[in-house]
Design a protein around this motif. Sequence first.
Motif, short mmCIF file in Angstrom:
data_model
loop_
_atom_site.label_atom_id
_atom_site.label_comp_id
_atom_site.label_asym_id
_atom_site.label_seq_id
_atom_site.Cartn_x
_atom_site.Cartn_y
_atom_site.Cartn_z
N ALA A 11 0.85 -1.19 0.00
CA ALA A 11 0.00 0.00 0.00
C ALA A 11 0.89 1.24 0.00
O ALA A 11 1.77 1.38 0.86
CB ALA A 11 -0.92 0.01 1.22
N TRP A 66 -1.84 -1.16 -3.83
CA TRP A 66 -2.77 -0.06 -3.64
C TRP A 66 -2.04 1.28 -3.67
O TRP A 66 -0.95 1.40 -3.13
CB TRP A 66 -3.47 -0.18 -2.28
CG TRP A 66 -4.28 -1.42 -2.09
CD1 TRP A 66 -3.82 -2.68 -1.78
CD2 TRP A 66 -5.70 -1.53 -2.16
NE1 TRP A 66 -4.87 -3.55 -1.66
CE2 TRP A 66 -6.04 -2.88 -1.89
CE3 TRP A 66 -6.73 -0.62 -2.41
CZ2 TRP A 66 -7.35 -3.33 -1.87
CZ3 TRP A 66 -8.04 -1.06 -2.39
CH2 TRP A 66 -8.35 -2.40 -2.13
N ILE A 99 -7.98 -5.20 2.11
CA ILE A 99 -6.62 -5.18 2.63
C ILE A 99 -6.52 -6.03 3.89
O ILE A 99 -7.29 -5.83 4.84
CB ILE A 99 -6.19 -3.74 2.94
CG1 ILE A 99 -6.10 -2.93 1.64
CG2 ILE A 99 -4.86 -3.71 3.68
CD1 ILE A 99 -5.91 -1.44 1.86
#
Length: 346
Positions: free
Chosen positions: A187, A221, A307
């Motif tokens: 992320a 992400w 996630i």
Amino acid sequence: MTEGTHPRLDEQVEELPLLTDTATVTRVEALDEQRHDEIRRAVHRLLREHGADVTRYIGEESIAWTPLLDATAELDLPDVTRKKLRTLRERDERDFPSLVEVAFDPEEPFDFAPGQFVTIRFRGTPRPYSIASSPNAEEMSLCVRRVPGGRLSEKLCAELKPGDHLPELRGPNGEFTLQDPAPTDMAFLATGTGIAPLRSMVNYVFEEGRDTYEGEPRDIWVFLGASWEDDLAFREEFRALDDAHEHFHFVPCLTRERYLTGWTGETDYVQQTLLKYVAEDVDAPDLDPDLEAYLDAEPETDIAARIDPADLEVYACGVSAMVQTLEDVCSCVGVSGGDIRGEGYG
């Protein structure tokens, strides 16, 4: 890195390694837009909604901002409308460009790791900036936000042009770099020009095949926060990656774009938006109560992936206070401390 990140470099820049004593600027590209027409239409709608005489304040090419804001009490406008008008004025009067990509060709090529920064000197002023391009790219680039009154950013945004020379380039520096390849998801969290080193990382990850591990895709992400859509640096690149790869997810977080357009995406801050995409079974007893509600909030996108904090690497960059908040949030939901890397400025 951005203007004001490392004040000590003003005094100690000479101690940094000299990469090259000249680099030629090849491209200066505005990443934001002039949005005067959109703002005029938005103000027109707001005034019409409250029965105000729009012709008194809106001309064919401009808005009489001072008379309009002085008359908000007389017009009996709600506080929320007054706030929108003040915000729209600020955007309407913003210098253009206020966000640029500066590409350059160093006289002597050099190696760097994605996430590192260099210190440039232009017209006598040195400043550190993160490298926004991948080490594999043909040209090197930086992402610069105009800081009103800034010693260097205003010069770079307003005066720099192709063919100019950066008489000094020092570095690279910084330990905000990618971990070794692993089976975890990734992320990348940023606001503003904090996306610069993350763009370098993301591009490098895909170029080097690190978006998979032993043949299995890693969910990747990018959460990028800004006020306005055109303040999202490299937005079209990330959208193209999103379209091309099922395991890449781009989530823009725009706090003010709805003032101008029919924006239907995320409007909360990055740390709040991130929580919406965390898996449902995650327990976060230490999370701030004001943030806990976002774990149950529905995302504004159609992204089906979620996630798993226990299986995640985090890279966060932006204003220092925001980065600290993001690191705390990620820790509270279960991301291992060794898998959280952040770099703040300002």
